[in-house]
Design a protein around this motif. Sequence first.
Motif, PDB file in Angstrom:
ATOM      1  N   LYS A  48       0.825  -1.208   0.000  1.00 47.80           N
ATOM      2  CA  LYS A  48       0.000   0.000   0.000  1.00 47.80           C
ATOM      3  C   LYS A  48       0.859   1.258   0.000  1.00 47.80           C
ATOM      4  CE  LYS A  48      -4.090   2.020   0.409  1.00 47.80           C
ATOM      5  NZ  LYS A  48      -5.105   1.914  -0.648  1.00 47.80           N
ATOM      6  N   PRO A  53       0.169   6.620  -1.246  1.00 50.07           N
ATOM      7  CA  PRO A  53      -1.175   7.121  -0.914  1.00 50.07           C
ATOM      8  C   PRO A  53      -1.154   8.629  -0.665  1.00 50.07           C
ATOM      9  CG  PRO A  53      -0.190   5.932   0.939  1.00 50.07           C
ATOM     10  CD  PRO A  53       0.712   5.697  -0.216  1.00 50.07           C
ATOM     11  N   LEU A  58      -4.467   6.816   5.259  1.00 47.75           N
ATOM     12  CA  LEU A  58      -4.896   5.656   4.490  1.00 47.75           C
ATOM     13  C   LEU A  58      -4.133   4.387   4.866  1.00 47.75           C
ATOM     14  CD1 LEU A  58      -5.297   7.296   0.939  1.00 47.75           C
ATOM     15  CD2 LEU A  58      -7.097   6.657   2.564  1.00 47.75           C
TER      16      LEU A  58
END
Length: 576
Positions: A48, A53, A58
């Motif tokens: 991620k 991000p 997040l």
Amino acid sequence: MKQLKHDTWVKPYMTKYKGLLTLILVLGLITFICGGALMFTSGYLISKAATKPENILLIYVPVVLVRAFGIARPTFRYLERLTSHNWVLKVTSDLRKRLYKTLAKDAAFFQQHFKTGAILGILADDLGHLQNLYLRTIFPTLISWLLYVLIVIALGFFNWFFALAIALLLAVIIFLLPLVSVAVLGARVERRKQLRHDLYTDMTDDVLGLSDWVISARQTDFLARPQPTLKAARANTLQTRRFEWRRDFLIQLLFGVIILVLMVWTNQQFTANQGLANWIAAFVLCLFPLVDAFAPVSQGVEEWPLYMTSVKRLNNLQPAVRTLPQQQTLTAPVASLDFQQVDFKYATAQALILQQFDLHITAGEKLAILGPSGTGKTTLLDLLLGELTPQAGQVTLNHIPIAALQQQRAQLIGMLDQKPFLFNTTVLNNIRLGNLQASDEAIMAALRAVELGPLMARLPAGANTVVEEAGARFSGGEQQRLALARVLIQDAPIILLDEPTVGLDPITEKALLNTIFKVLADKTVIWVTHHLQGIEHADQVIFLEQGQIAMQGTPHELYQTNARFRKLYQLDQGLV
């Protein structure tokens, strides 16, 4: 598993401490779940974060989860180890108490059927194997099985076909390879135990006999001796290690295959978009900590035959407990002690040790028992103690069978044997063993009575000085005097002496005998001895031969009328 079917040494504790066992399994399971979850969230966090991000929030949740699982894994691991070792300590304590009670039910039986080394082997070896059975085999195996079920169920939510494939691969690791390990290594493990026992024997001979090799100037021969047992042990160890290396390599290879299969499956399932792709690393990485859960199963199970040998030996440890008659209490002072038509033989012997044996001893009498080795001198003492039961006739105190006085035996009979044991505690505690209620003043009086008062004054802490292991601080004569003080504190009316001067020099022996008969002047004394030093202290002497009394009388009478006794006395005194 056949050994566990009627087991009474392993299974009962699984039930007795089932709450603690459940906690161990839960903590172990949570440990590996946290390990897998740590790698799962770490893999997701890495993927991620790599997508850059727009907002740190997040990925805030996986960051927190990584920290939480990172802390939880070692915490639960520590708690699981703490709990499992607590379990083992509880079980070991119960096992040792049970073993002691088993041995104490009939000490004479074990003296006849078990050597001291065998009992020590049970204490040090077999009980140690049961500890490893729990810590290295039962707990890891149960935890791995639970984890196996959870993994298959969890993967089944996504794809049952894939879950079945992983189940088969993991089954090879936690079911098939352990069975192969037992089949291949079972005989080798048993062989290793036997070789280790032989090595201990050889080492004992080497250490205790080293001075003789040096004295005989054969040091070179000693060093050049062939050592087949050591070579066999090395070969056994090398064969075992080679198999373990191959097996562990195969386990790692299978995990590699599982990881590749998982990578292929996740790429098929989670590549529809970038959001799903972030889960690929999570699924793959979470598998790595599970190696620590599944790999040790084969290592723990490989010694299963050795554990079962110990379980079998413990379950066979069933002493023949005698049925005692209804117990009585002797209220009057001991007036007489009688052997009445006693026949006795040991279970493993063909011939009778004693045959139609009669003997009458009055209160306060000093009786010396002589005879060649194996004629039943010590057997007489065991019969008098009630440790042995005659096949015919009976032994009585005041016409009451000694078997009916066993609950009162400590108040009636004391004993000083060849090598009394001194525990690694203070002099006071060692003497107080004879009477737990004895005061320090009474013990000091007993020490002075056996002529150890000056020695106590010289010790660093007086009677509070630790005697060291097996009484190593004191000489042989001093150890016997300490044991004699223990007998005095016991204050029993009948005292048995089983060759208490063996191994002492003549001067020490004479001094000790003078002290013994001085402090026991008001007691009934039955003294087994191998020679005639101090025989003048006896009121009556009997000579055992072929289960009968070959000669009997006072020392003076026998010297005057019995040529055999006179010759023995002269030989013992060095007069001929």
